[in-house]
Write a protein that holds these residues in place. Structure first.
Motif, PDB file in Angstrom:
ATOM      1  N   LEU A 295      -5.503  -0.212  -9.866  1.00 45.72           N
ATOM      2  CA  LEU A 295      -5.657  -1.339  -8.956  1.00 45.72           C
ATOM      3  C   LEU A 295      -6.358  -1.368  -7.884  1.00 45.72           C
ATOM      4  CD1 LEU A 295      -1.942  -2.725  -9.846  1.00 45.72           C
ATOM      5  CD2 LEU A 295      -4.094  -3.967 -10.711  1.00 45.72           C
ATOM      6  N   GLY A 296      -6.520   0.242  -7.645  1.00 41.17           N
ATOM      7  CA  GLY A 296      -7.141   0.397  -6.057  1.00 41.17           C
ATOM      8  C   GLY A 296      -6.004   0.600  -5.055  1.00 41.17           C
ATOM      9  N   LEU A 297      -4.971   0.788  -5.340  1.00 40.39           N
ATOM     10  CA  LEU A 297      -3.833   0.845  -4.406  1.00 40.39           C
ATOM     11  C   LEU A 297      -3.633   2.368  -4.054  1.00 40.39           C
ATOM     12  CD1 LEU A 297      -0.996  -1.640  -5.600  1.00 40.39           C
ATOM     13  CD2 LEU A 297      -2.913  -1.979  -3.745  1.00 40.39           C
ATOM     14  N   PRO A 298      -3.308   2.639  -2.787  1.00 42.43           N
ATOM     15  CA  PRO A 298      -2.807   3.891  -2.382  1.00 42.43           C
ATOM     16  C   PRO A 298      -1.856   4.450  -3.345  1.00 42.43           C
ATOM     17  CG  PRO A 298      -3.308   2.712  -0.369  1.00 42.43           C
ATOM     18  CD  PRO A 298      -3.081   1.810  -1.729  1.00 42.43           C
ATOM     19  N   MET A 299      -1.826   5.732  -3.463  1.00 45.47           N
ATOM     20  CA  MET A 299      -0.693   6.561  -4.342  1.00 45.47           C
ATOM     21  C   MET A 299       0.123   7.451  -3.502  1.00 45.47           C
ATOM     22  SD  MET A 299      -2.784   7.391  -7.710  1.00 45.47           S
ATOM     23  CE  MET A 299      -4.193   8.058  -7.027  1.00 45.47           C
ATOM     24  N   GLY A 300      -0.195   7.405  -2.245  1.00 44.89           N
ATOM     25  CA  GLY A 300       0.678   8.110  -1.396  1.00 44.89           C
ATOM     26  C   GLY A 300       2.080   7.585  -0.931  1.00 44.89           C
TER      27      GLY A 300
ATOM     28  N   ASP B  86       0.681  -1.155  -0.021  1.00 47.21           N
ATOM     29  CA  ASP B  86      -0.005  -0.036   0.044  1.00 47.21           C
ATOM     30  C   ASP B  86       0.819   1.334  -0.030  1.00 47.21           C
ATOM     31  OD1 ASP B  86      -2.597  -1.201  -0.105  1.00 47.21           O
ATOM     32  OD2 ASP B  86      -2.852  -1.182   1.987  1.00 47.21           O
ATOM     33  N   SER B  87       1.974   1.024   0.271  1.00 43.07           N
ATOM     34  CA  SER B  87       3.073   2.208   0.255  1.00 43.07           C
ATOM     35  C   SER B  87       3.948   2.338  -0.999  1.00 43.07           C
ATOM     36  CB  SER B  87       3.932   2.289   1.347  1.00 43.07           C
ATOM     37  OG  SER B  87       5.195   3.127   1.438  1.00 43.07           O
ATOM     38  N   PHE B  88       3.661   3.726  -1.693  1.00 43.91           N
ATOM     39  CA  PHE B  88       4.434   3.782  -3.020  1.00 43.91           C
ATOM     40  C   PHE B  88       5.960   3.711  -2.573  1.00 43.91           C
ATOM     41  CE2 PHE B  88       6.381   6.501  -6.141  1.00 43.91           C
ATOM     42  CZ  PHE B  88       5.929   5.939  -7.243  1.00 43.91           C
ATOM     43  N   ALA B  89       6.419   4.429  -1.726  1.00 47.13           N
ATOM     44  CA  ALA B  89       7.785   4.501  -1.541  1.00 47.13           C
ATOM     45  C   ALA B  89       8.413   2.903  -0.979  1.00 47.13           C
ATOM     46  CB  ALA B  89       8.056   5.203  -0.156  1.00 47.13           C
ATOM     47  N   ALA B  90       7.620   2.214  -0.157  1.00 50.16           N
ATOM     48  CA  ALA B  90       8.176   0.830   0.009  1.00 50.16           C
ATOM     49  C   ALA B  90       7.900  -0.010  -1.130  1.00 50.16           C
ATOM     50  CB  ALA B  90       7.188   0.374   1.079  1.00 50.16           C
ATOM     51  N   THR B  91       7.170   0.161  -1.861  1.00 46.33           N
ATOM     52  CA  THR B  91       7.154  -0.581  -3.305  1.00 46.33           C
ATOM     53  C   THR B  91       8.215  -0.359  -4.231  1.00 46.33           C
ATOM     54  OG1 THR B  91       4.780  -0.862  -3.146  1.00 46.33           O
ATOM     55  CG2 THR B  91       5.708  -1.204  -5.307  1.00 46.33           C
ATOM     56  N   GLU B  92       8.526   0.942  -4.247  1.00 48.33           N
ATOM     57  CA  GLU B  92       9.791   1.529  -5.072  1.00 48.33           C
ATOM     58  C   GLU B  92      11.211   0.729  -4.427  1.00 48.33           C
ATOM     59  OE1 GLU B  92      10.114   4.987  -7.131  1.00 48.33           O
ATOM     60  OE2 GLU B  92       8.824   3.615  -8.021  1.00 48.33           O
ATOM     61  N   ALA B  93      11.344   0.815  -3.334  1.00 40.42           N
ATOM     62  CA  ALA B  93      12.462   0.233  -2.478  1.00 40.42           C
ATOM     63  C   ALA B  93      12.272  -1.426  -2.693  1.00 40.42           C
ATOM     64  CB  ALA B  93      12.589   0.359  -1.140  1.00 40.42           C
ATOM     65  N   ILE B  94      11.399  -2.129  -2.816  1.00 36.96           N
ATOM     66  CA  ILE B  94      11.199  -3.555  -2.921  1.00 36.96           C
ATOM     67  C   ILE B  94      11.588  -3.870  -4.361  1.00 36.96           C
ATOM     68  CG2 ILE B  94       9.577  -5.532  -2.981  1.00 36.96           C
ATOM     69  CD1 ILE B  94       8.347  -4.172  -0.666  1.00 36.96           C
ATOM     70  N   ALA B  95      11.043  -2.984  -5.415  1.00 36.38           N
ATOM     71  CA  ALA B  95      11.238  -3.308  -6.850  1.00 36.38           C
ATOM     72  C   ALA B  95      12.744  -3.027  -6.974  1.00 36.38           C
ATOM     73  CB  ALA B  95      10.473  -2.318  -7.568  1.00 36.38           C
ATOM     74  N   GLN B  96      13.434  -2.152  -6.436  1.00 34.13           N
ATOM     75  CA  GLN B  96      14.831  -1.939  -6.754  1.00 34.13           C
ATOM     76  C   GLN B  96      15.594  -3.210  -6.291  1.00 34.13           C
ATOM     77  OE1 GLN B  96      16.065   0.296  -8.728  1.00 34.13           O
ATOM     78  NE2 GLN B  96      14.074   0.932  -9.013  1.00 34.13           N
ATOM     79  N   THR B  97      15.276  -3.557  -5.139  1.00 38.09           N
ATOM     80  CA  THR B  97      15.705  -4.829  -4.544  1.00 38.09           C
ATOM     81  C   THR B  97      15.502  -6.132  -5.754  1.00 38.09           C
ATOM     82  OG1 THR B  97      15.515  -4.284  -2.208  1.00 38.09           O
ATOM     83  CG2 THR B  97      15.828  -6.642  -2.675  1.00 38.09           C
ATOM     84  N   LEU B  98      14.431  -6.076  -5.727  1.00 40.00           N
ATOM     85  CA  LEU B  98      14.453  -7.360  -6.935  1.00 40.00           C
ATOM     86  C   LEU B  98      15.072  -7.158  -8.188  1.00 40.00           C
ATOM     87  CD1 LEU B  98      10.222  -7.780  -6.349  1.00 40.00           C
ATOM     88  CD2 LEU B  98      12.071  -9.182  -5.071  1.00 40.00           C
ATOM     89  N   ARG B  99      15.236  -5.916  -8.508  1.00 42.62           N
ATOM     90  CA  ARG B  99      15.879  -5.634  -9.947  1.00 42.62           C
ATOM     91  C   ARG B  99      17.195  -6.263  -9.944  1.00 42.62           C
ATOM     92  NH1 ARG B  99      14.242  -2.540 -13.766  1.00 42.62           N
ATOM     93  NH2 ARG B  99      12.646  -1.616 -12.414  1.00 42.62           N
ATOM     94  N   ARG B 100      17.844  -5.993  -8.828  1.00 43.77           N
ATOM     95  CA  ARG B 100      19.286  -6.198  -8.402  1.00 43.77           C
ATOM     96  C   ARG B 100      19.350  -7.876  -8.503  1.00 43.77           C
ATOM     97  NH1 ARG B 100      19.203  -1.980  -4.788  1.00 43.77           N
ATOM     98  NH2 ARG B 100      19.016  -3.364  -3.051  1.00 43.77           N
ATOM     99  N   HIS B 101      18.564  -8.220  -7.610  1.00 46.98           N
ATOM    100  CA  HIS B 101      18.585  -9.999  -7.933  1.00 46.98           C
ATOM    101  C   HIS B 101      18.356 -10.350  -9.266  1.00 46.98           C
ATOM    102  CE1 HIS B 101      19.309 -10.907  -3.539  1.00 46.98           C
ATOM    103  NE2 HIS B 101      18.184  -9.717  -3.268  1.00 46.98           N
ATOM    104  N   LEU B 102      17.623  -9.728  -9.985  1.00 46.04           N
ATOM    105  CA  LEU B 102      17.154 -10.356 -11.187  1.00 46.04           C
ATOM    106  C   LEU B 102      18.166  -9.896 -12.365  1.00 46.04           C
ATOM    107  CD1 LEU B 102      13.274  -9.582 -11.204  1.00 46.04           C
ATOM    108  CD2 LEU B 102      14.494 -11.844 -11.103  1.00 46.04           C
ATOM    109  N   GLY B 103      19.196  -9.122 -11.984  1.00 51.37           N
ATOM    110  CA  GLY B 103      20.069  -8.556 -12.968  1.00 51.37           C
ATOM    111  C   GLY B 103      19.703  -7.666 -14.001  1.00 51.37           C
ATOM    112  N   LYS B 104      18.542  -6.997 -13.678  1.00 49.94           N
ATOM    113  CA  LYS B 104      17.855  -6.217 -14.822  1.00 49.94           C
ATOM    114  C   LYS B 104      18.403  -4.606 -14.561  1.00 49.94           C
ATOM    115  CE  LYS B 104      13.733  -8.791 -15.565  1.00 49.94           C
ATOM    116  NZ  LYS B 104      13.974  -8.914 -16.960  1.00 49.94           N
ATOM    117  N   HIS B 105      18.684  -4.107 -15.645  1.00 47.00           N
ATOM    118  CA  HIS B 105      19.184  -2.643 -15.485  1.00 47.00           C
ATOM    119  C   HIS B 105      17.640  -1.699 -15.697  1.00 47.00           C
ATOM    120  CE1 HIS B 105      23.218  -3.711 -15.834  1.00 47.00           C
ATOM    121  NE2 HIS B 105      22.884  -4.518 -16.903  1.00 47.00           N
ATOM    122  N   SER B 106      17.827  -0.695 -14.827  1.00 48.35           N
ATOM    123  CA  SER B 106      16.653   0.134 -14.852  1.00 48.35           C
ATOM    124  C   SER B 106      16.898   1.041 -16.285  1.00 48.35           C
ATOM    125  CB  SER B 106      16.740   1.012 -13.609  1.00 48.35           C
ATOM    126  OG  SER B 106      15.681   2.066 -13.538  1.00 48.35           O
TER     127      SER B 106
END
Length: 337
Positions: free
Chosen positions: A330-335, A292-312
């Motif tokens: 998707l009905g998720l908060p945007m804050g 539900d947190s945009f900032a937390a999702t951003e951080a998790i996505a960056q962690t996953l990106r590193r493990h997957l070896g994908k460049h942003s």
């Protein structure tokens, strides 16, 4: 349970489609219903009268006590003679030939579209890509919501599979909505266990142009066989991954409040994570609050990106706005909280 017929008079067949058919199939257990191929022997040449529709619905609701159909019900007609709309039914024209089985027989003169055709019909009604994908994940998953016309439940039998949906639109490319479904199928995965898992998969997996993090659609509830050491630690012969990228041994566990509360659950989760790590897997937990947190999702996505070896490599100029738009759909908060 078959629907009884009306022996006192002849009537045109009634074919329920769209979300009405999906609601019926949630109660009717499709595996017990006989399929009907083609369209010529089934689709009526005129829209059914209000009384005919109400009678058919009454028999269905008597046969399936947990079924309560919304009005107007969606019905199909094999011509352009749709008649006047009523509070009981909304008629839709279907005049193109159909290949393969498209209907289930519910009883004498009463039919329901198979999930694949209903999915195509819903696509033709102008659903957004995100809304269409949410419906597709539910049809191919093990949960249900009001989206398919039934009360929320988990551990239910899927109504369709990605394979059957692909096969149907390939055979029936001329049906209105089939092309839109074909474009959506590349982002569809089977096996999702909840609406929240679906939202998480779309946020992480969709490409940048659709507002996702471009990590690729994960496998959902993918089964991995336990090593001897992992089995000794947990007593389990295999593990199911909520969302995973097996080629990189990356597992994302959605830790919902319903299933991850209490000391016993925490101990079980810890042992499971340790067992998977002993097998070379990386386990990342995501809570309700983090999704539900945009900032937390951003951080998790960056962690996953590193493990997957994908460049942003972001080539979408309004990418931030698209991420927010996806969350809104998707009905998720945007804050950022």
């Amino acid at each position: 349970m078959p629907v009884s017929s009306h022996p006192d008079r002849e009537r045109a067949p009634i074919i329920f489609g769209h979300k009405t058919a999906l609601a019926i199939l949630r109660s009717a257990a499709p595996r017990t219903l006989p399929p009907v191929a083609g369209r010529a022997r089934v689709l009526p040449g005129r829209a059914p009268a209000r009384g005919e529709v109400e009678a058919a619905i009454g028999h269905l609701e008597a046969a399936y006590p947990d079924l309560r159909l919304e009005r107007p019900a969606h019905v199909l007609v094999g011509s352009t003679a749709l008649g006047r709309p009523s509070k009981a039914a909304k008629a839709h024209s279907l005049t193109v030939p159909l290949s393969g089985a498209s209907f289930y027989r519910l009883g004498d003169g009463v039919f329901a579209c198979m999930p694949a055709l209903s999915f195509v019909q819903e696509a033709a009604r102008g659903k957004s890509l995100v809304a269409l994908l949410e419906l597709g994940y539910e049809l191919c998953g093990t949960y249900r919501t009001r989206r398919t016309g039934a009360a929320t439940a988990y551990g239910v039998e899927p109504l369709a599979s990605v394979k059957t949906l692909c096969g149907y639109v390939a055979r029936n490319a001329s049906v209105d909505g089939a092309r839109k479904v074909s474009r959506a199928l590349r982002y569809l995965a089977g096996g999702s266990a909840s609406a929240r898992e679906t939202k998480q998969a779309l946020v992480l997996g969709l490409p940048h142009r659709h507002g996702g993090y471009g990590l690729g659609i994960p496998r959902m509830n993918y089964e991995v066989r336990a090593s001897r050491a992992a089995e000794a630690l947990t007593g389990k012969k295999s593990f199911r991954m909520d969302l995973c990228w097996p080629e990189r041994k990356l597992d994302v566990e959605y830790q919902s409040r319903e299933w991850h509360e209490g000391e016993a659950s925490r101990v079980s989760d810890s042992r499971r994570a340790n067992a998977l790590m002993s097998m070379g897997w990386t386990v990342v937990g995501v809570t309700n609050d983090e999704l539900d947190s945009f900032a937390a999702t951003e951080a998790i996505a960056q962690t996953l990106r590193r493990h997957l070896g994908k460049h942003s490599q972001i080539r979408t100029s309004d990418y931030h706005a698209r991420k927010l738009e996806l969350r809104r759909h998707l009905g998720l908060p945007m804050g950022y909280e």
